[in-house]
Each structure stands twice: as C-alpha cells, then as structure tokens.
Design an enzyme around this catalytic site. Sequence first.
Site, PDB file in Angstrom:
ATOM      1  N   TYR A 184     -57.950  27.882  28.128  1.00  0.00           N
ATOM      2  CA  TYR A 184     -57.917  26.967  29.276  1.00  0.00           C
ATOM      3  C   TYR A 184     -58.869  25.791  29.061  1.00  0.00           C
ATOM      4  O   TYR A 184     -58.481  24.629  29.234  1.00  0.00           O
ATOM      5  CB  TYR A 184     -58.298  27.731  30.550  1.00  0.00           C
ATOM      6  CG  TYR A 184     -58.172  26.906  31.815  1.00  0.00           C
ATOM      7  CD1 TYR A 184     -56.917  26.625  32.354  1.00  0.00           C
ATOM      8  CD2 TYR A 184     -59.291  26.432  32.488  1.00  0.00           C
ATOM      9  CE1 TYR A 184     -56.791  25.881  33.521  1.00  0.00           C
ATOM     10  CE2 TYR A 184     -59.177  25.692  33.649  1.00  0.00           C
ATOM     11  CZ  TYR A 184     -57.918  25.420  34.169  1.00  0.00           C
ATOM     12  OH  TYR A 184     -57.804  24.681  35.322  1.00  0.00           O
ATOM     13  N   LYS A 197     -57.801  21.784  28.637  1.00  0.00           N
ATOM     14  CA  LYS A 197     -58.216  20.755  29.590  1.00  0.00           C
ATOM     15  C   LYS A 197     -59.061  19.666  28.903  1.00  0.00           C
ATOM     16  O   LYS A 197     -58.959  18.489  29.254  1.00  0.00           O
ATOM     17  CB  LYS A 197     -58.983  21.396  30.750  1.00  0.00           C
ATOM     18  CG  LYS A 197     -58.111  22.317  31.605  1.00  0.00           C
ATOM     19  CD  LYS A 197     -56.930  21.577  32.223  1.00  0.00           C
ATOM     20  CE  LYS A 197     -56.162  22.418  33.221  1.00  0.00           C
ATOM     21  NZ  LYS A 197     -55.050  21.691  33.860  1.00  0.00           N
TER      22      LYS A 197
HETATM   23  N1  LIG Z   1     -57.643  25.888  41.361  1.00  0.00           N
HETATM   24  C1  LIG Z   1     -58.680  25.545  40.627  1.00  0.00           C
HETATM   25  O1  LIG Z   1     -59.776  26.061  40.801  1.00  0.00           O
HETATM   26  C2  LIG Z   1     -58.547  24.456  39.597  1.00  0.00           C
HETATM   27  C3  LIG Z   1     -59.710  23.836  39.124  1.00  0.00           C
HETATM   28  C4  LIG Z   1     -59.602  22.809  38.185  1.00  0.00           C
HETATM   29  C5  LIG Z   1     -58.361  22.415  37.747  1.00  0.00           C
HETATM   30  N2  LIG Z   1     -57.230  23.033  38.218  1.00  0.00           N
HETATM   31  C6  LIG Z   1     -55.940  22.534  37.742  1.00  0.00           C
HETATM   32  O2  LIG Z   1     -55.244  21.972  38.825  1.00  0.00           O
HETATM   33  C7  LIG Z   1     -53.839  21.970  38.547  1.00  0.00           C
HETATM   34  C8  LIG Z   1     -53.112  22.501  39.771  1.00  0.00           C
HETATM   35  O3  LIG Z   1     -53.423  23.888  39.909  1.00  0.00           O
HETATM   36  P1  LIG Z   1     -53.629  24.621  41.317  1.00  0.00           P
HETATM   37  O4  LIG Z   1     -55.003  25.166  41.317  1.00  0.00           O
HETATM   38  O5  LIG Z   1     -53.199  23.750  42.422  1.00  0.00           O
HETATM   39  O6  LIG Z   1     -52.669  25.871  41.088  1.00  0.00           O
HETATM   40  P2  LIG Z   1     -51.298  26.361  41.736  1.00  0.00           P
HETATM   41  O7  LIG Z   1     -50.909  27.567  40.962  1.00  0.00           O
HETATM   42  O8  LIG Z   1     -51.444  26.509  43.210  1.00  0.00           O
HETATM   43  O9  LIG Z   1     -50.291  25.152  41.409  1.00  0.00           O
HETATM   44  C9  LIG Z   1     -49.847  24.916  40.088  1.00  0.00           C
HETATM   45  C10 LIG Z   1     -48.342  24.691  40.098  1.00  0.00           C
HETATM   46  O10 LIG Z   1     -47.928  24.418  38.757  1.00  0.00           O
HETATM   47  C11 LIG Z   1     -46.667  25.034  38.570  1.00  0.00           C
HETATM   48  N3  LIG Z   1     -46.425  25.299  37.155  1.00  0.00           N
HETATM   49  C12 LIG Z   1     -47.095  26.142  36.342  1.00  0.00           C
HETATM   50  N4  LIG Z   1     -46.558  26.138  35.125  1.00  0.00           N
HETATM   51  C13 LIG Z   1     -45.521  25.278  35.156  1.00  0.00           C
HETATM   52  C14 LIG Z   1     -44.567  24.848  34.204  1.00  0.00           C
HETATM   53  N5  LIG Z   1     -44.551  25.338  32.952  1.00  0.00           N
HETATM   54  N6  LIG Z   1     -43.635  23.936  34.581  1.00  0.00           N
HETATM   55  C15 LIG Z   1     -43.613  23.470  35.847  1.00  0.00           C
HETATM   56  N7  LIG Z   1     -44.489  23.854  36.799  1.00  0.00           N
HETATM   57  C16 LIG Z   1     -45.435  24.737  36.458  1.00  0.00           C
HETATM   58  C17 LIG Z   1     -46.740  26.340  39.366  1.00  0.00           C
HETATM   59  O11 LIG Z   1     -45.444  26.835  39.685  1.00  0.00           O
HETATM   60  C18 LIG Z   1     -47.544  25.905  40.580  1.00  0.00           C
HETATM   61  O12 LIG Z   1     -46.703  25.558  41.660  1.00  0.00           O
HETATM   62  C19 LIG Z   1     -53.668  22.820  37.290  1.00  0.00           C
HETATM   63  O13 LIG Z   1     -53.474  21.980  36.181  1.00  0.00           O
HETATM   64  C20 LIG Z   1     -54.992  23.561  37.183  1.00  0.00           C
HETATM   65  O14 LIG Z   1     -55.297  23.891  35.852  1.00  0.00           O
HETATM   66  C21 LIG Z   1     -57.296  24.049  39.120  1.00  0.00           C
END
Ligand SMILES: NC(=O)c1ccc[n+]([C@@H]2O[C@H](COP(=O)([O-])OP(=O)(O)OC[C@H]3O[C@@H](n4cnc5c(N)ncnc54)[C@H](O)[C@@H]3O)[C@@H](O)[C@H]2O)c1
Length: 265
Positions: free
Chosen positions: A160, A164
């Site tokens: 991960y 990123k």
């Molecule tokens: N939640 C956290 O703490 C956090 C922190 C930093 C960064 N992020 C990043 O933020 C972004 C959004 O994540 P989130 O936390 O809202 O999670 P989430 O799981 O609620 O939303 C992510 C969405 O991406 C979709 N997805 C995953 N793989 C996919 C694919 N191969 N094709 C199409 N859609 C796909 C999922 O179906 C989901 O709806 C991600 O890139 C995650 O790495 C999250």
Amino acid sequence: MANRLLGKSAVVTGAASGMGKAIALAYLQEGANVAATDMNETRLKELEQEVAALGLSDHFCYCVGNITADEDCAAVVQMCAEKFGTCNVLSHNAGVVDDFTMVDSVENDKWDKVIAINLTGSMKITRAALQYFLPNEVKASIVMITSNAAFESVTGGPAYCASKAGANALMKSIAFEYGRKGIRCNSICPGPVGTNISESAPNRNPAGVEVHLKTGYNAHCREWTCMPLGKADDIAPLAVYLASDESRFMTASSVLIDAGVCLSR
Ligand SMILES: NC(=O)c1ccc[n+]([C@@H]2O[C@H](COP(=O)([O-])OP(=O)(O)OC[C@H]3O[C@@H](n4cnc5c(N)ncnc54)[C@H](O)[C@@H]3O)[C@@H](O)[C@H]2O)c1
C-alpha cells in the site's frame, strides 16, 4: 450551493463509497456535472438515489467499471463527454488497502493486486482522461487521492505504501508533462478516515498489524493529535478546491490532510 464548480464536468472514480462518494456529492452541490464510476454497482445505485433526492439527477450519470481495465477507464471519460459536452476534471479515488503483510512474507499475487489497482489504475484512468483532454485542448484539473502512507510506513503495509508513493510520483510527472497544456495535477494525502476501505482486505496479517497498527505513533496518534478519525466530508472540500479555478496557481502538490498524525512520530 456556492457554484464553485459551475462549468466543470468531472469523472469521479471510487464514487460508490467513502471519499469518492463524498467528493461526487460535493462536486454536484457546487454545480458540477458528475460521471461516476466504481466496481460496486449496488452502492452506485444507492448514490444515484441520493443524487435524485437532492434533485440533481440531470447532472449525474454512472457506469460500473474496474479501474484496472483500459476499456472501462475510456468508457467513463467518453460517457462524461457525451452526456455533459466535456470532461474537464478527473477526481480519482478508487483504491484498496493491503493486508499489512510485511516484506519478508509478502506474496507476489497480493503485491501485484495492490499495485495494479492503486498505482497502475491511477495511470490508466489518467491516460484515458489525457487522451480526451489533449486532442480537445481541454484545460483540466486532475485530483488524485493517494495517502499519508506515501510518506509514512504505518497506515498501510508495504504494498500500500509503495503504491501510494508511486502515485504521488506519477502525479508529479503528469503535472510536469502537461502543465504547458493547461492541465494541473495534484494529490490529496489523507490520514485515517472512516470509510469502507477495510472491506478490501478483510483478513489482516496478524504480524503486520502488530507492527503497523499496534506500535509506534500510529497506535497513539489520536492521543497526540486529540483528533478523532477523519470523515469523508473532511476531505471533500479540499477536492472541491483542487478541482476549481480557485486553485489555478497550484499544481504538482501532494497535500497532507491528516489532523497532524504525521507530526506525532
Ligand atoms: N480511508 C482511509 O483511511 C484512507 C486514507 C488515505 C487514503 N485513502 C485512499 O482513499 C481512496 C478512497 O478510499 P476510501 O477510504 O474512501 O475507501 P472505500 O472502500 O470506502 O472506497 C473506495 C472505492 O473504490 C472502489 N474500488 C476499489 N477497487 C476498485 C477497482 N479495481 N475498480 C473500480 N473501483 C474500485 C471500491 O468499490 C470503493 O467503492 C483510496 O485510494 C484509499 O487508498 C484512504
């Protein structure tokens, strides 16, 4: 509604959940058109209903797609341009976490999956958008969600964090290569935010969890920062700003938004 995004038509990936969903709704409420995509059709339909309840259905469309598939990336850009007459914003949020398996025991297929979605997927959706922006001479803003894990090795396992950090480097390459064409690219690097992301790696590696989540500053970050877990709505306003012309002097930036978690080392 302040109409900060009037005239903008955005592709929003990962729009069915978490930050992507909050960003899709915020863009709509600021006057943008939104072409949403995600691989989760059930949650996309729920979003469609929420948009209808806001009376904004004319400004919304969606398609189910996988960010790792070239044809799905091209399809959502094409859908946006056909439905709304242009595409001039890409908000890329689709992503997964790894299961915290450490480097000595990480399996190739698990590593490859995270890199394929988080890093290569970021390239594929951006490439599809650029293939529309460039021939149509569109001045555009690309806003990628990466993570504070790009800088700190705690909030995710190595696959991960590497994905990123790679996405942040990709963002800079895009900003560099296409700045003269009026295309800006920035990334948002959130700290821990309450979403459905843990569903993407339900079985966590116990040894990795012990090291990553139960030791060091990550275990105590909320005591040190006195801040609760972030909400998706804490991140969406920054994504609005970066999509809007208010941020016209900004490109090639990775913006940390993590309640100071990275201070507490
Ligand atoms: N939640 C956290 O703490 C956090 C922190 C930093 C960064 N992020 C990043 O933020 C972004 C959004 O994540 P989130 O936390 O809202 O999670 P989430 O799981 O609620 O939303 C992510 C969405 O991406 C979709 N997805 C995953 N793989 C996919 C694919 N191969 N094709 C199409 N859609 C796909 C999922 O179906 C989901 O709806 C991600 O890139 C995650 O790495 C999250």
